[in-house]
Design a protein around this motif. Structure first.
Motif, PDB file in Angstrom:
ATOM      1  N   PHE A  35       0.823  -1.191   0.000  1.00 12.88           N
ATOM      2  CA  PHE A  35       0.000   0.000   0.000  1.00 12.88           C
ATOM      3  C   PHE A  35       0.864   1.251   0.000  1.00 12.88           C
ATOM      4  O   PHE A  35       1.992   1.253   0.503  1.00 12.88           O
ATOM      5  N   TYR A  37       0.082   5.013   1.543  1.00  3.87           N
ATOM      6  CA  TYR A  37      -0.810   5.886   2.290  1.00  3.87           C
ATOM      7  C   TYR A  37      -0.250   7.304   2.236  1.00  3.87           C
ATOM      8  O   TYR A  37       0.960   7.510   2.234  1.00  3.87           O
ATOM      9  N   GLN A  39      -0.394  11.095   4.152  1.00  7.11           N
ATOM     10  CA  GLN A  39      -0.761  11.789   5.377  1.00  7.11           C
ATOM     11  C   GLN A  39      -0.513  13.291   5.193  1.00  7.11           C
ATOM     12  O   GLN A  39       0.604  13.779   5.329  1.00  7.11           O
ATOM     13  N   ARG A  43      -3.124  15.269   9.270  1.00 10.06           N
ATOM     14  CA  ARG A  43      -2.668  14.006   9.890  1.00 10.06           C
ATOM     15  C   ARG A  43      -3.562  12.790   9.605  1.00 10.06           C
ATOM     16  O   ARG A  43      -3.266  11.686  10.047  1.00 10.06           O
ATOM     17  N   GLN A  44      -4.629  12.976   8.851  1.00 12.88           N
ATOM     18  CA  GLN A  44      -5.462  11.838   8.468  1.00 12.88           C
ATOM     19  C   GLN A  44      -4.683  10.905   7.556  1.00 12.88           C
ATOM     20  O   GLN A  44      -4.036  11.346   6.620  1.00 12.88           O
ATOM     21  N   MET A  45      -4.741   9.615   7.796  1.00 15.96           N
ATOM     22  CA  MET A  45      -4.091   8.615   6.946  1.00 15.96           C
ATOM     23  C   MET A  45      -5.058   8.233   5.836  1.00 15.96           C
ATOM     24  O   MET A  45      -6.152   7.726   6.096  1.00 15.96           O
ATOM     25  N   LEU A  47      -5.625   6.148   2.199  1.00 13.08           N
ATOM     26  CA  LEU A  47      -5.105   5.141   1.288  1.00 13.08           C
ATOM     27  C   LEU A  47      -5.059   5.709  -0.122  1.00 13.08           C
ATOM     28  O   LEU A  47      -6.046   6.216  -0.634  1.00 13.08           O
ATOM     29  N   ARG A  50      -3.311   0.394  -3.799  1.00 14.34           N
ATOM     30  CA  ARG A  50      -3.082  -0.936  -3.242  1.00 14.34           C
ATOM     31  C   ARG A  50      -2.642  -1.875  -4.360  1.00 14.34           C
ATOM     32  O   ARG A  50      -3.128  -1.780  -5.475  1.00 14.34           O
ATOM     33  N   PHE A  91       3.588   7.189   2.916  1.00 14.38           N
ATOM     34  CA  PHE A  91       4.089   5.988   3.582  1.00 14.38           C
ATOM     35  C   PHE A  91       3.828   4.769   2.715  1.00 14.38           C
ATOM     36  O   PHE A  91       2.699   4.537   2.269  1.00 14.38           O
ATOM     37  N   LEU A 105       0.124  -4.268   9.222  1.00 14.58           N
ATOM     38  CA  LEU A 105       0.771  -3.353   8.295  1.00 14.58           C
ATOM     39  C   LEU A 105       2.103  -2.937   8.890  1.00 14.58           C
ATOM     40  O   LEU A 105       2.174  -2.487  10.029  1.00 14.58           O
ATOM     41  N   PHE A 107       5.070  -0.291   8.198  1.00 14.72           N
ATOM     42  CA  PHE A 107       5.249   0.943   7.451  1.00 14.72           C
ATOM     43  C   PHE A 107       6.715   1.289   7.266  1.00 14.72           C
ATOM     44  O   PHE A 107       7.562   0.996   8.121  1.00 14.72           O
TER      45      PHE A 107
END
Lengths: 117, 115
Positions: A35, A37, A39, A43-45, A47, A50, A91, A105, A107
């Motif tokens: 994946f 991701y 941010q 600060r919201q992660m 996606l 994939r 990430f 997961l 990272f």
């Protein structure tokens, strides 16, 4: 144990240009997912994209695409037509099954991408 | 209609106190997680629960105790807070290995500051 390496702590790109973020991983698993991701400063992660390891075809999501090289254990992210809103930490993450029906997961340390106007 | 929610979003407390962070997901997922993001932005898994059963417990001090009253909730209780506990804590959920793709949905994070 799985490890994920992102070798570029920071990158910058001009708006509308293309940028590639690198990621390598190490695992002995055969069935896994990868994946990317994002941010942003909020600060919201989020996606981004994939990739299933058993699929040879590279995943794409609009302006985002990956170059998945399974033998080389490489999973890079290409962002085309970069936009100011793409400015964020990115990430790379490896997902593998663990006992009990769960998954984990792992990272990388992240790449801070800045898109300049 | 937030998929994964956490409360509070910010938490400032003194060393030695006990605090809790709550997490709820309305996605119908079987598995929930806690991750810790340190000051260098490194994200590491702490715990995972599948249908209220503890599955992953990654070398986390005993002062941290997760509790899952039902599969939609996973709370994190921290005793005797230390300065090093200052971080952002993320809750996440996924469908679970047999039904899912390992895709995890994250909450907005809780920034914990210990003074």
């Amino acid at each position: 144990a799985q490890t994920v390496t992102q070798s570029q702590p920071e990158m910058s790109v001009q708006e509308a240009e293309t940028v590639t973020l690198s990621c390598t991983y190490d695992t002995s698993e055969s069935n896994y997912y990868l994946f990317w991701y994002k941010q942003p400063p909020s600060r919201q992660m989020i996606l981004v994209i994939r990739q299933e390891a058993y699929k040879q075809q590279n995943a794409t999501e609009n302006r985002f695409s990956v170059n998945f090289q399974k033998a080389a254990k490489s999973f890079s992210l290409k962002i085309s037509d970069s936009q100011l809103g793409d400015t964020a930490m990115y990430f790379c993450a490896f997902g593998a099954p663990v006992k009990g029906g769960s998954e984990k997961l792992v990272f990388g340390k992240g790449t801070k991408l800045t898109v300049n106007p | 209609d937030t998929a994964v929610s956490q409360t509070p979003k910010y938490l400032v407390t003194q060393m030695g106190n006990d605090k809790s962070i709550k997490c709820e997901q309305n996605l119908g997922h079987d598995t929930m997680y806690w991750y810790k993001q340190d000051s260098k932005k490194f994200l590491k898994i702490m715990f995972s629960y599948n249908n209220k059963e503890l599955i992953i417990n990654e070398t986390v001090p005993n002062r941290f105790s997760p509790k899952s009253p039902d599969k939609a909730h996973l709370n994190l209780h921290i005793n005797s807070l230390e300065l090093g506990d200052s971080a952002v804590y993320f809750c996440a959920s996924s469908q679970g290995r047999d039904r899912g793709t390992y895709e995890q949905y994250f909450g907005p994070g809780t920034r914990l500051t210990v003074t």
